[in-house]
Scaffold this active site. Structure first.
Site, PDB file in Angstrom:
ATOM      1  CD  GLU A 136      -3.161   0.763   0.262  1.00 17.91           C
ATOM      2  OE1 GLU A 136      -2.537   1.752  -0.188  1.00 17.91           O
ATOM      3  OE2 GLU A 136      -4.393   0.638   0.169  1.00 17.91           O
ATOM      4  CG  ASN A 173      -6.557   4.491   4.803  1.00 20.83           C
ATOM      5  OD1 ASN A 173      -5.559   3.782   4.732  1.00 20.83           O
ATOM      6  ND2 ASN A 173      -7.459   4.537   3.838  1.00 20.83           N
ATOM      7  CG  ASP A 214     -11.182  -2.041  13.026  1.00 20.40           C
ATOM      8  OD1 ASP A 214     -11.003  -2.496  11.881  1.00 20.40           O
ATOM      9  OD2 ASP A 214     -10.449  -2.330  13.992  1.00 20.40           O
ATOM     10  CG  ASN A 264      -8.669   4.093   0.365  1.00 20.57           C
ATOM     11  OD1 ASN A 264      -7.494   3.913   0.687  1.00 20.57           O
ATOM     12  ND2 ASN A 264      -9.546   3.120   0.343  1.00 20.57           N
ATOM     13  CG  ASP A 320      -7.004   1.600  -2.001  1.00 22.81           C
ATOM     14  OD1 ASP A 320      -6.354   2.423  -1.325  1.00 22.81           O
ATOM     15  OD2 ASP A 320      -7.215   0.449  -1.610  1.00 22.81           O
TER      16      ASP A 320
END
Length: 281
Positions: free
Chosen positions: A15, A99, A117, A149, A196
């Site tokens: 990520e 995040n 969560d 995101n 994302d």
């Protein structure tokens, strides 16, 4: 995906792709590592974190310091020369489920959070964006974000773009002088797209990684799609190199929220040649 190259395999859960000093960097949430890979595929583990690394995103402050979100501790940390981690900001007063993180060039650092969560099965609710100001203060600057995101700041430091995964859109804000956000608007309605991680190219278009649709997509403000790169697994984050001619993608077979790092290591770092003028499929 036609024209792509697999640079690395065996990643657990990649990520937060970034480009720095001639290399593609990403966080492996499954190993608690921040990894840098050069265009030839040579890998270096730059940082290992001592805290739970799911999730763990990072960016760089304007002064070059590496800033890492420790969601479990509700803080942003920076590694020290002796291997310890100093607290850059305490996030505990602004929410939870932290995040993504992105810094602008004026000293503002934006962090977002889902405020629930999903890995514990909590019901979804709107999230937020907070800013860490240059003086170290932390405050919420946007609410009602549908699973925030990826984020990106335009080169002139005037606009923040946020991926709203659960709303299938990219949302933009003006960045005020004090780090506040204003003039909220839909930057692009993505239809069935689920954004994302995101990055901006030289023409101001956004590349977004899409997990369920297994692709990366280039879209202009207003929603015009100009390029689509299809993969055989979920795309979690992407970043362009300094020339804007190669898109680096971290992709993994997605097994759901309950235990995303379980099972075989299917994560990859891929490199794909891209253009701002040619549609690629």
């Amino acid at each position: 995906m036609s024209g792509s190259t697999v640079l690395r395999e065996g990643i657990v859960f990649g990520e937060s792709a970034r480009w720095h000093d001639g290399r593609a960097w990403f966080a492996d949430w499954g190993t608690g590592e921040i990894v840098a890979v050069d265009p030839e595929g040579i890998r270096e583990v730059v940082v290992r974190v001592p805290f739970p690394s799911l999730p763990m995103c990072f960016d760089r402050a304007p002064d070059g310091r590496l800033l890492i979100v420790s969601s479990s501790e509700a803080r942003v940390v920076t590694p020290e020369a002796d291997g310890s981690f100093a607290t850059y900001a305490d996030l505990s007063a602004v929410g939870g489920g932290f995040n993504e993180i992105v810094a602008d060039g004026r000293g503002n650092v934006f962090v977002n959070g889902a405020d629930f969560d999903p890995m514990r099965g909590e019901a979804p609710r709107p999230g937020f964006v907070a800013v860490i100001a240059a003086d170290g203060s932390v405050r919420r600057v946007a609410d009602g974000i549908e699973f925030p995101n990826g984020m990106a700041v335009t080169p002139d430091d005037t606009t923040l773009i946020v991926a709203e995964s659960y709303a299938n859109r990219l949302t933009a804000f003006d960045i005020d002088a004090d780090g506040g956000l204003s003039r909220r608007r839909v930057w692009a309605d993505l239809g069935t797209g689920v954004p994302d991680g995101i990055c901006l190219d030289a023409e101001g278009a956004v590349w977004y990684a899409d997990v369920p649709n297994k692709r990366c997509v280039r879209v202009r403000e207003g929603g015009d799609v100009t390029a689509t790169l299809d993969l055989d697994r979920g795309c979690f984050s992407c970043v362009l190199d300094a020339d804007g001619r190669t898109l680096y993608i971290v992709a993994t077979e997605w097994r759901g929220m309950s235990d995303p790092t379980a099972g075989p290591r299917t994560g990859q770092l891929l490199a794909a040649p891209v253009s701002t003028t040619t549609v690629t499929t």
